[in-house]
Motif scaffolding. Structure first.
Motif, PDB file in Angstrom:
ATOM      1  N   GLU A 184       0.873  -1.327   0.006  1.00 49.55           N
ATOM      2  CA  GLU A 184      -0.002  -0.044  -0.211  1.00 49.55           C
ATOM      3  C   GLU A 184       1.057   1.197  -0.008  1.00 49.55           C
ATOM      4  OE1 GLU A 184      -2.637  -0.157   3.269  1.00 49.55           O
ATOM      5  OE2 GLU A 184      -3.441  -2.048   2.796  1.00 49.55           O
ATOM      6  N   GLN A 185       0.427   2.222  -0.714  1.00 49.16           N
ATOM      7  CA  GLN A 185       1.219   3.579  -0.743  1.00 49.16           C
ATOM      8  C   GLN A 185       0.181   4.567  -0.424  1.00 49.16           C
ATOM      9  OE1 GLN A 185       2.099   5.766  -4.243  1.00 49.16           O
ATOM     10  NE2 GLN A 185       1.208   4.136  -5.617  1.00 49.16           N
ATOM     11  N   ARG A 186       1.114   5.764   0.268  1.00 46.54           N
ATOM     12  CA  ARG A 186       0.457   7.082   0.338  1.00 46.54           C
ATOM     13  C   ARG A 186       1.542   8.143  -0.116  1.00 46.54           C
ATOM     14  NH1 ARG A 186      -0.824   8.543   6.477  1.00 46.54           N
ATOM     15  NH2 ARG A 186       1.275   9.524   6.482  1.00 46.54           N
ATOM     16  N   PRO A 187       1.097   8.665  -1.110  1.00 50.55           N
ATOM     17  CA  PRO A 187       2.208   9.688  -1.731  1.00 50.55           C
ATOM     18  C   PRO A 187       2.470  10.775  -0.612  1.00 50.55           C
ATOM     19  CG  PRO A 187       0.418   9.460  -3.109  1.00 50.55           C
ATOM     20  CD  PRO A 187       0.099   8.414  -2.049  1.00 50.55           C
ATOM     21  N   ILE A 188       3.826  11.331  -0.477  1.00 50.02           N
ATOM     22  CA  ILE A 188       4.116  12.174   0.450  1.00 50.02           C
ATOM     23  C   ILE A 188       5.040  13.355  -0.182  1.00 50.02           C
ATOM     24  CG2 ILE A 188       4.327  10.654   2.232  1.00 50.02           C
ATOM     25  CD1 ILE A 188       7.151  10.511   2.183  1.00 50.02           C
ATOM     26  N   ALA A 189       5.622  13.303  -1.180  1.00 52.78           N
ATOM     27  CA  ALA A 189       6.467  14.295  -1.866  1.00 52.78           C
ATOM     28  C   ALA A 189       6.517  14.132  -3.115  1.00 52.78           C
ATOM     29  CB  ALA A 189       7.524  14.452  -1.136  1.00 52.78           C
ATOM     30  N   LEU A 190       6.971  15.269  -4.006  1.00 57.78           N
ATOM     31  CA  LEU A 190       7.604  15.035  -5.369  1.00 57.78           C
ATOM     32  C   LEU A 190       8.965  15.721  -5.385  1.00 57.78           C
ATOM     33  CD1 LEU A 190       6.275  13.725  -7.951  1.00 57.78           C
ATOM     34  CD2 LEU A 190       5.555  16.050  -8.601  1.00 57.78           C
ATOM     35  N   LEU A 191       9.850  14.706  -5.550  1.00 61.29           N
ATOM     36  CA  LEU A 191      11.310  15.507  -5.601  1.00 61.29           C
ATOM     37  C   LEU A 191      11.590  16.000  -7.102  1.00 61.29           C
ATOM     38  CD1 LEU A 191      13.204  12.751  -3.652  1.00 61.29           C
ATOM     39  CD2 LEU A 191      11.985  14.663  -2.964  1.00 61.29           C
ATOM     40  N   SER A 192      12.249  17.165  -7.239  1.00 60.45           N
ATOM     41  CA  SER A 192      12.568  17.704  -8.532  1.00 60.45           C
ATOM     42  C   SER A 192      14.255  17.074  -8.718  1.00 60.45           C
ATOM     43  CB  SER A 192      12.692  19.109  -8.487  1.00 60.45           C
ATOM     44  OG  SER A 192      11.274  19.758  -8.496  1.00 60.45           O
ATOM     45  N   MET A 193      14.335  16.519  -9.706  1.00 61.61           N
ATOM     46  CA  MET A 193      15.611  16.099  -9.953  1.00 61.61           C
ATOM     47  C   MET A 193      16.490  17.027 -11.140  1.00 61.61           C
ATOM     48  SD  MET A 193      15.816  13.317  -8.413  1.00 61.61           S
ATOM     49  CE  MET A 193      17.123  12.212  -8.683  1.00 61.61           C
ATOM     50  N   LEU A 194      17.585  17.602 -10.645  1.00 65.14           N
ATOM     51  CA  LEU A 194      18.046  18.754 -11.378  1.00 65.14           C
ATOM     52  C   LEU A 194      19.294  18.045 -12.339  1.00 65.14           C
ATOM     53  CD1 LEU A 194      18.016  21.903  -9.140  1.00 65.14           C
ATOM     54  CD2 LEU A 194      16.331  20.966 -10.561  1.00 65.14           C
ATOM     55  N   PRO A 195      19.586  18.252 -13.447  1.00 63.37           N
ATOM     56  CA  PRO A 195      20.796  18.005 -14.012  1.00 63.37           C
ATOM     57  C   PRO A 195      22.015  18.793 -13.579  1.00 63.37           C
ATOM     58  CG  PRO A 195      19.477  19.102 -15.556  1.00 63.37           C
ATOM     59  CD  PRO A 195      18.703  18.941 -14.454  1.00 63.37           C
ATOM     60  N   VAL A 196      23.085  18.435 -13.038  1.00 63.73           N
ATOM     61  CA  VAL A 196      24.199  19.281 -12.554  1.00 63.73           C
ATOM     62  C   VAL A 196      25.592  18.868 -12.974  1.00 63.73           C
ATOM     63  CG1 VAL A 196      22.769  20.093 -10.640  1.00 63.73           C
ATOM     64  CG2 VAL A 196      24.138  17.991 -10.419  1.00 63.73           C
ATOM     65  N   ALA A 197      26.434  19.566 -12.797  1.00 64.44           N
ATOM     66  CA  ALA A 197      27.786  19.256 -13.136  1.00 64.44           C
ATOM     67  C   ALA A 197      28.806  20.064 -12.253  1.00 64.44           C
ATOM     68  CB  ALA A 197      28.212  19.426 -14.547  1.00 64.44           C
ATOM     69  N   ALA A 198      29.963  20.093 -12.005  1.00 58.60           N
ATOM     70  CA  ALA A 198      30.788  21.035 -11.405  1.00 58.60           C
ATOM     71  C   ALA A 198      31.193  22.089 -12.579  1.00 58.60           C
ATOM     72  CB  ALA A 198      32.073  20.261 -10.858  1.00 58.60           C
ATOM     73  N   PRO A 199      31.520  23.258 -11.856  1.00 54.31           N
ATOM     74  CA  PRO A 199      31.981  24.473 -12.851  1.00 54.31           C
ATOM     75  C   PRO A 199      33.122  24.028 -13.663  1.00 54.31           C
ATOM     76  CG  PRO A 199      31.670  25.521 -10.637  1.00 54.31           C
ATOM     77  CD  PRO A 199      31.615  23.785 -10.555  1.00 54.31           C
ATOM     78  N   SER A 200      33.960  23.052 -13.317  1.00 51.93           N
ATOM     79  CA  SER A 200      35.093  22.813 -14.212  1.00 51.93           C
ATOM     80  C   SER A 200      34.589  21.713 -15.199  1.00 51.93           C
ATOM     81  CB  SER A 200      36.122  21.926 -13.184  1.00 51.93           C
ATOM     82  OG  SER A 200      35.601  20.905 -12.666  1.00 51.93           O
ATOM     83  N   HIS A 201      33.625  21.198 -15.293  1.00 56.96           N
ATOM     84  CA  HIS A 201      33.259  20.086 -16.061  1.00 56.96           C
ATOM     85  C   HIS A 201      33.027  20.820 -17.454  1.00 56.96           C
ATOM     86  CE1 HIS A 201      31.023  17.002 -18.060  1.00 56.96           C
ATOM     87  NE2 HIS A 201      31.391  16.157 -17.333  1.00 56.96           N
ATOM     88  N   PRO A 202      33.240  20.278 -18.723  1.00 60.99           N
ATOM     89  CA  PRO A 202      33.061  20.868 -20.205  1.00 60.99           C
ATOM     90  C   PRO A 202      31.634  21.484 -20.254  1.00 60.99           C
ATOM     91  CG  PRO A 202      34.337  19.001 -20.361  1.00 60.99           C
ATOM     92  CD  PRO A 202      33.849  19.063 -18.695  1.00 60.99           C
ATOM     93  N   LEU A 203      30.734  20.471 -19.917  1.00 57.40           N
ATOM     94  CA  LEU A 203      29.161  21.094 -20.121  1.00 57.40           C
ATOM     95  C   LEU A 203      28.698  22.049 -19.425  1.00 57.40           C
ATOM     96  CD1 LEU A 203      27.330  17.436 -19.540  1.00 57.40           C
ATOM     97  CD2 LEU A 203      28.058  18.603 -21.730  1.00 57.40           C
ATOM     98  N   ALA A 204      29.427  22.355 -18.250  1.00 58.80           N
ATOM     99  CA  ALA A 204      29.159  23.694 -17.595  1.00 58.80           C
ATOM    100  C   ALA A 204      29.371  24.900 -18.194  1.00 58.80           C
ATOM    101  CB  ALA A 204      29.796  23.752 -16.165  1.00 58.80           C
ATOM    102  N   ARG A 205      30.306  24.657 -19.355  1.00 61.34           N
ATOM    103  CA  ARG A 205      31.042  25.758 -19.924  1.00 61.34           C
ATOM    104  C   ARG A 205      30.400  26.159 -21.397  1.00 61.34           C
ATOM    105  NH1 ARG A 205      37.115  23.676 -19.246  1.00 61.34           N
ATOM    106  NH2 ARG A 205      37.412  23.954 -17.182  1.00 61.34           N
ATOM    107  N   VAL A 206      29.252  25.181 -21.510  1.00 58.59           N
ATOM    108  CA  VAL A 206      28.420  25.405 -22.991  1.00 58.59           C
ATOM    109  C   VAL A 206      27.462  26.512 -22.701  1.00 58.59           C
ATOM    110  CG1 VAL A 206      26.833  24.195 -24.439  1.00 58.59           C
ATOM    111  CG2 VAL A 206      28.520  22.842 -23.340  1.00 58.59           C
TER     112      VAL A 206
END
Length: 225
Positions: free
Chosen positions: A75-97
């Motif tokens: 049985e389940q009872r919904p309690i929350a909805l988590l936002s999942m964010l795409p992240v990287a460190a500032p040094s990562h190439p994707l962060a510089r795009v």
């Protein structure tokens, strides 16, 4: 040891998904110690379908699990909805795009993906939000977080976990083309238990406090945005 009231359980076995907010879990344990000092707590932190397996195996009375899992027999009872964010460190190439990050950008970037510890023959949870063809799989949320902070890959993380790192500039939220038409993926959390098994007074109290404390923790994060 506090005195156990008539009809109260002497033990509480709880299994919680690692994405459950740690401040809420700490507050819950603190309140349990104060409100039900005679109750012995068994607490496990697991990932994905490992949470529901512990319930089915009768190793736990209550669980906090993803509501998007196979909940057969529970049985389940919904309690929350988590936002999942795409992240990287500032040094990562994707962060510089500059601008939107396309499939072409992701083709050469390693994505860090949570992996489950499951017995041989057990089917795992279907991957969600996996966009890079090259992946490293990690069976621990905090290890994944540390690897992303270290610039060793990018990945989706719960908003409440990365809030301070984003504010401090230790992480950067990525603007992915895949999510341009709407919000990043969200993960529903639910309070789960075995069907047809009544909860005692302590477990009933625990289910209500876990729900309230989780929502409070996420609301507090939201107000800091």
């Amino acid at each position: 040891m506090g005195r156990i009231k008539s009809g109260e359980e002497t033990k509480l076995a709880l299994v919680v998904d690692a994405m459950f907010p740690t401040p809420a879990l700490l507050s819950f344990v603190r309140e349990l110690a104060q409100t039900h000092p005679g109750v012995e707590l068994t607490l496990e932190v697991e990932l994905l379908s490992a949470v529901t397996e512990r319930l089915r195996e009768r190793k736990a009375t209550l669980g906090i699990a993803g509501a998007d899992l196979d909940l057969t027999g529970l049985e389940q009872r919904p309690i929350a909805l988590l936002s999942m964010l795409p992240v990287a460190a500032p040094s990562h190439p994707l962060a510089r795009v500059k601008g939107v990050i396309t499939e072409e950008h992701l083709a050469s970037a390693t994505q860090l993906v949570l992996s489950e510890r499951l017995p041989t023959g057990k089917a795992g949870t279907t991957d969600r939000g996996v966009l890079s063809p090259k992946q490293w799989r990690v069976a621990d949320l905090m290890t994944k977080h540390a690897l992303i902070l270290g610039g060793l890959g990018w990945g989706h993380e719960p908003e409440h976990l990365v809030r301070e790192d984003l504010s401090a500039g230790r992480l950067v939220q990525l603007r992915l083309a895949a999510w341009e038409g709407g919000p990043p993926p969200r993960r529903p959390l639910a309070l789960v238990r075995r069907k047809g098994v009544p909860l005692g007074p302590v477990a009933t109290w625990a289910s209500n406090r876990l729900t309230d404390l989780c929502q409070l923790a996420l609301s507090a994060d939201h107000h800091t945005t």
